[in-house]
Design an enzyme around this catalytic site. Sequence first.
Site, PDB file in Angstrom:
ATOM      1  N   LYS A  38       1.513  -0.633  15.161  1.00  0.00           N
ATOM      2  CA  LYS A  38       2.933  -0.691  15.522  1.00  0.00           C
ATOM      3  C   LYS A  38       3.353  -1.912  16.351  1.00  0.00           C
ATOM      4  CE  LYS A  38       4.522   2.811  13.464  1.00  0.00           C
ATOM      5  NZ  LYS A  38       4.237   2.178  12.172  1.00  0.00           N
TER       6      LYS A  38
ATOM      7  N   PRO B 247      -3.773  -0.353  18.813  1.00  0.00           N
ATOM      8  CA  PRO B 247      -3.495  -0.775  17.436  1.00  0.00           C
ATOM      9  C   PRO B 247      -3.683   0.319  16.371  1.00  0.00           C
ATOM     10  CG  PRO B 247      -5.523  -1.772  18.239  1.00  0.00           C
ATOM     11  CD  PRO B 247      -4.917  -1.072  19.396  1.00  0.00           C
TER      12      PRO B 247
ATOM     13  N   TYR C 235      -9.244   4.961   7.908  1.00  0.00           N
ATOM     14  CA  TYR C 235      -9.341   5.255   9.340  1.00  0.00           C
ATOM     15  C   TYR C 235     -10.381   6.363   9.484  1.00  0.00           C
ATOM     16  CZ  TYR C 235      -4.851   2.848  10.224  1.00  0.00           C
ATOM     17  OH  TYR C 235      -3.838   1.926  10.344  1.00  0.00           O
TER      18      TYR C 235
ATOM     19  N   HIS D 208       0.842  -1.205   0.000  1.00  0.00           N
ATOM     20  CA  HIS D 208       0.000   0.000   0.000  1.00  0.00           C
ATOM     21  C   HIS D 208       0.870   1.245   0.000  1.00  0.00           C
ATOM     22  CE1 HIS D 208      -3.987  -1.867   1.642  1.00  0.00           C
ATOM     23  NE2 HIS D 208      -3.538  -2.466   0.560  1.00  0.00           N
TER      24      HIS D 208
ATOM     25  N   TYR E 298       4.127   6.307  10.337  1.00  0.00           N
ATOM     26  CA  TYR E 298       3.270   5.183   9.945  1.00  0.00           C
ATOM     27  C   TYR E 298       4.076   4.114   9.187  1.00  0.00           C
ATOM     28  CZ  TYR E 298      -1.023   2.780   8.548  1.00  0.00           C
ATOM     29  OH  TYR E 298      -2.011   1.842   8.379  1.00  0.00           O
TER      30      TYR E 298
HETATM   31  P1  RFL Z   1       2.463 -12.333  21.463  1.00  0.00           P
HETATM   32  O1  RFL Z   1       2.007 -12.400  20.038  1.00  0.00           O
HETATM   33  O2  RFL Z   1       1.453 -12.073  22.498  1.00  0.00           O
HETATM   34  O3  RFL Z   1       3.199 -13.720  21.757  1.00  0.00           O
HETATM   35  C1  RFL Z   1       3.586 -14.094  23.053  1.00  0.00           C
HETATM   36  C2  RFL Z   1       3.609 -15.612  23.138  1.00  0.00           C
HETATM   37  O4  RFL Z   1       4.021 -15.994  24.447  1.00  0.00           O
HETATM   38  C3  RFL Z   1       3.185 -17.041  24.899  1.00  0.00           C
HETATM   39  N1  RFL Z   1       3.161 -17.049  26.371  1.00  0.00           N
HETATM   40  C4  RFL Z   1       3.880 -17.900  27.125  1.00  0.00           C
HETATM   41  N2  RFL Z   1       4.715 -18.895  26.796  1.00  0.00           N
HETATM   42  C5  RFL Z   1       5.293 -19.582  27.808  1.00  0.00           C
HETATM   43  N3  RFL Z   1       5.032 -19.339  29.119  1.00  0.00           N
HETATM   44  C6  RFL Z   1       4.211 -18.358  29.492  1.00  0.00           C
HETATM   45  N4  RFL Z   1       3.968 -18.113  30.775  1.00  0.00           N
HETATM   46  C7  RFL Z   1       3.593 -17.584  28.478  1.00  0.00           C
HETATM   47  N5  RFL Z   1       2.717 -16.554  28.479  1.00  0.00           N
HETATM   48  C8  RFL Z   1       2.479 -16.239  27.218  1.00  0.00           C
HETATM   49  C9  RFL Z   1       1.833 -16.745  24.286  1.00  0.00           C
HETATM   50  O5  RFL Z   1       0.998 -17.900  24.209  1.00  0.00           O
HETATM   51  C10 RFL Z   1       2.236 -16.225  22.915  1.00  0.00           C
HETATM   52  O6  RFL Z   1       2.331 -17.254  21.958  1.00  0.00           O
HETATM   53  O7  RFL Z   1       3.620 -11.264  21.663  1.00  0.00           O
HETATM   54  P2  RFL Z   1       4.800 -10.796  20.655  1.00  0.00           P
HETATM   55  O8  RFL Z   1       5.491 -11.998  20.069  1.00  0.00           O
HETATM   56  O9  RFL Z   1       5.558  -9.792  21.402  1.00  0.00           O
HETATM   57  O10 RFL Z   1       4.046 -10.111  19.422  1.00  0.00           O
HETATM   58  C11 RFL Z   1       3.325  -8.925  19.595  1.00  0.00           C
HETATM   59  C12 RFL Z   1       2.133  -8.840  18.619  1.00  0.00           C
HETATM   60  O11 RFL Z   1       1.373 -10.040  18.716  1.00  0.00           O
HETATM   61  C13 RFL Z   1       1.254  -7.627  18.905  1.00  0.00           C
HETATM   62  O12 RFL Z   1       2.041  -6.506  19.233  1.00  0.00           O
HETATM   63  C14 RFL Z   1       0.361  -7.252  17.691  1.00  0.00           C
HETATM   64  O13 RFL Z   1      -0.599  -8.240  17.450  1.00  0.00           O
HETATM   65  C15 RFL Z   1      -0.327  -5.894  17.910  1.00  0.00           C
HETATM   66  N6  RFL Z   1      -1.243  -5.510  16.810  1.00  0.00           N
HETATM   67  C16 RFL Z   1      -0.757  -4.949  15.636  1.00  0.00           C
HETATM   68  N7  RFL Z   1       0.571  -4.791  15.458  1.00  0.00           N
HETATM   69  C17 RFL Z   1       1.045  -4.297  14.266  1.00  0.00           C
HETATM   70  O14 RFL Z   1       2.278  -4.144  14.142  1.00  0.00           O
HETATM   71  N8  RFL Z   1       0.226  -3.994  13.204  1.00  0.00           N
HETATM   72  C18 RFL Z   1      -1.126  -4.136  13.303  1.00  0.00           C
HETATM   73  O15 RFL Z   1      -1.826  -3.924  12.321  1.00  0.00           O
HETATM   74  C19 RFL Z   1      -1.678  -4.606  14.554  1.00  0.00           C
HETATM   75  N9  RFL Z   1      -2.994  -4.769  14.716  1.00  0.00           N
HETATM   76  C20 RFL Z   1      -2.623  -5.677  16.957  1.00  0.00           C
HETATM   77  C21 RFL Z   1      -3.480  -5.297  15.875  1.00  0.00           C
HETATM   78  C22 RFL Z   1      -3.166  -6.232  18.113  1.00  0.00           C
HETATM   79  C23 RFL Z   1      -4.533  -6.366  18.226  1.00  0.00           C
HETATM   80  N10 RFL Z   1      -5.026  -6.938  19.429  1.00  0.00           N
HETATM   81  C24 RFL Z   1      -5.810  -8.116  19.444  1.00  0.00           C
HETATM   82  C25 RFL Z   1      -4.508  -6.467  20.684  1.00  0.00           C
HETATM   83  C26 RFL Z   1      -4.842  -5.426  15.976  1.00  0.00           C
HETATM   84  C27 RFL Z   1      -5.384  -5.926  17.167  1.00  0.00           C
HETATM   85  C28 RFL Z   1      -6.884  -6.011  17.253  1.00  0.00           C
HETATM   86  C1  PHB Z   2      -5.322  -4.861  10.688  1.00  0.00           C
HETATM   87  O1  PHB Z   2      -5.223  -5.109   9.469  1.00  0.00           O
HETATM   88  O2  PHB Z   2      -5.786  -5.675  11.489  1.00  0.00           O
HETATM   89  C2  PHB Z   2      -4.895  -3.527  11.178  1.00  0.00           C
HETATM   90  C3  PHB Z   2      -4.332  -2.613  10.294  1.00  0.00           C
HETATM   91  C4  PHB Z   2      -3.979  -1.358  10.741  1.00  0.00           C
HETATM   92  C5  PHB Z   2      -4.188  -1.016  12.062  1.00  0.00           C
HETATM   93  C6  PHB Z   2      -4.716  -1.940  12.952  1.00  0.00           C
HETATM   94  C7  PHB Z   2      -5.090  -3.202  12.502  1.00  0.00           C
HETATM   95  O3  PHB Z   2      -3.853   0.224  12.492  1.00  0.00           O
END
Ligand code: RFL
Ligand code: PHB
Length: 389
Positions: free
Chosen positions: A296, A292, A200, A72, A384
Site C-alpha cells: 500500500k 509492505p 504470500y 494480475h 488489496y
Molecule cells: P520516498 O520514496 O521515500 O521519497 C522521498 C524522497 O525525499 C527525499 N528526501 C529529501 N529531499 C530533500 N531534503 C531532505 N531532507 C530529504 N529527505 C529525504 C528522498 O531522498 C526521497 O527521494 O517517499 P514517497 O515519495 O512518499 O514514496 C513512498 C514509497 O517509496 C513507499 O511507500 C513504498 O516504496 C512502500 N512499498 C510498497 N508500496 C506499494 O504501494 N506497493 C508495494 O509493493 C511496496 N513494496 C515498499 C515495498 C517498501 C519497501 N521498503 C524498502 C520499505 C517493498 C519494500 C521492501
Molecule cells: C513487490 O513486488 O516488491 C511487492 C509486492 C507486493 C507486496 C510487497 C512487495 O505486498
Amino acid sequence: MRTKVAIIGAGPAGLLLGQLLESYGIDNVIIERQSADYVLGRIRAGLLEEGTVRLLDEVGAGSRARREGLLHDGIELAFGGARHRIDMKALTGKTVMIYGQTEVTLDLMNARKAAGLTTVYQAADVTPLDFDTDHPRVTYVKDGATHEIECDFIAGCDGFHGISRASVNPTAIETFERVYPFGWLGILSETPPVSHELIYSNHARGFALCTMRSMHRSRHYVQCSLDDHVDQWPDDRFWDELKRRIDQKAADELVTGPSIEKSIAPLRSFVAEPMRFGRMFLAGDAAHIVPPTGAKGLNLAASDAHYLATALREYYDEKSSAGIDHYSATALARVWKAVRFSWWMTSMLHKFPDTGTIGARIQLAELDYVCSSQAAMTSLAENYVGLPF
Ligand code: RFL
Ligand code: PHB
C-alpha cells in the site's frame, strides 16, 4: 527563485504531485537531497492499484506501464502446505499491476523533464521555513552556495526520514507507531517468476513472498530477524530458506539464480496527524508508513498526491480554501484504512515471537476462514485492489 508550490523530495509522491500540479497550470519546483541516479536505484514497491495507474495516465506518464506492466487478476495465499487463490477480479471487478517503483519514478522524471520543470537534485540542508505565515520559504545549499525559494505552499514529500515532518513544532503533531519485531530480506534476480501470480506464504519458519518485476525478473522476500545483516545471507542460504517456506510444488518449480540486489527492510506502521501545518502539507511516507505486506505505501503516496493537487487546484482556480482545509482529514481517512489492512495482513502472515503456538494456530484458522468465506475473501480483495479515491 519564486514558485507557487515548493516540493521537498523527488520520490513517487513528490514527482506525481509535481506533474498533477503542472497539468492544472500550477508551477512548482522540486528540491531533492539525493542525485537522480540514487533515487532511481532504490528497489522498493512493485504493485500498483488501478487508481495509481490512472493517475499516471492523467499526467501522461502511464503509457509504458500500460505496455509493460503485468496485470494480475488474483493472488495466492500459501499455508498448511497448500496454496489458495483469491480471485480479486471476480470478487471486485478490479486487477492490480506489477510495475516497479523504479520504473514509475523514471517515467515521472521523464515527464517532468519533458515539461521543462525545475528539479534541484543533490540539495543539502533543505529547510522549510515560515510555513505558519503567508510567506513560506525553502532554503537549501547547492555547490557551496545557499539558495532560497519563496512560495505559496510547501509540500513535504520527503519520506519517513525527511526534514518536513521534523520541522513541525512537536506540540502540533500527534504520532502513532508500531515497530514490528522482524524485517524483510529481499532479493532481486534475473529468473522467471515461480507462479503467474504473487504467493504470500505463512509458514512456521516465517513469512515468505514470491513476487516479480517482469516475466524474467523475480523479487522474493523472507521474514528475517532485525539483527540480521545481508552478509549473513549468501544467495544459497536465501534460496534454501525460501524453498522451505513455500509449498512443495512451488519449491520444486522455483528457478534460482544469482541475486542482483539484496537488502533488509524493517517493518513499521506509523501515522502523523494532521497532514497540514499552516502552509505546509505532508504527503506519502513523510506522513505515514505501512508494512509492505499489503502493498500500500506507494499507492497511498499516489492518493495523497491526488488529494493535495485537487485541493490546490481548487485554491488557485476557484479561490476557495475548502479543499486545502479538508486535505488532512480526507487523506487520513484513506490512510488509516490502509494502515488497518496492512497491519491485518502482516498479523495474519508473519511468525510473531511472542504469540506462541496458540497465535500460530489462530493465524491458520483465520487463513482458512479467509479462503473459504466469500465475505472474508471479498473484504481482503477490495482492500488489496485499493479502496476508491
Ligand atoms: P520516498 O520514496 O521515500 O521519497 C522521498 C524522497 O525525499 C527525499 N528526501 C529529501 N529531499 C530533500 N531534503 C531532505 N531532507 C530529504 N529527505 C529525504 C528522498 O531522498 C526521497 O527521494 O517517499 P514517497 O515519495 O512518499 O514514496 C513512498 C514509497 O517509496 C513507499 O511507500 C513504498 O516504496 C512502500 N512499498 C510498497 N508500496 C506499494 O504501494 N506497493 C508495494 O509493493 C511496496 N513494496 C515498499 C515495498 C517498501 C519497501 N521498503 C524498502 C520499505 C517493498 C519494500 C521492501
Ligand atoms: C513487490 O513486488 O516488491 C511487492 C509486492 C507486493 C507486496 C510487497 C512487495 O505486498
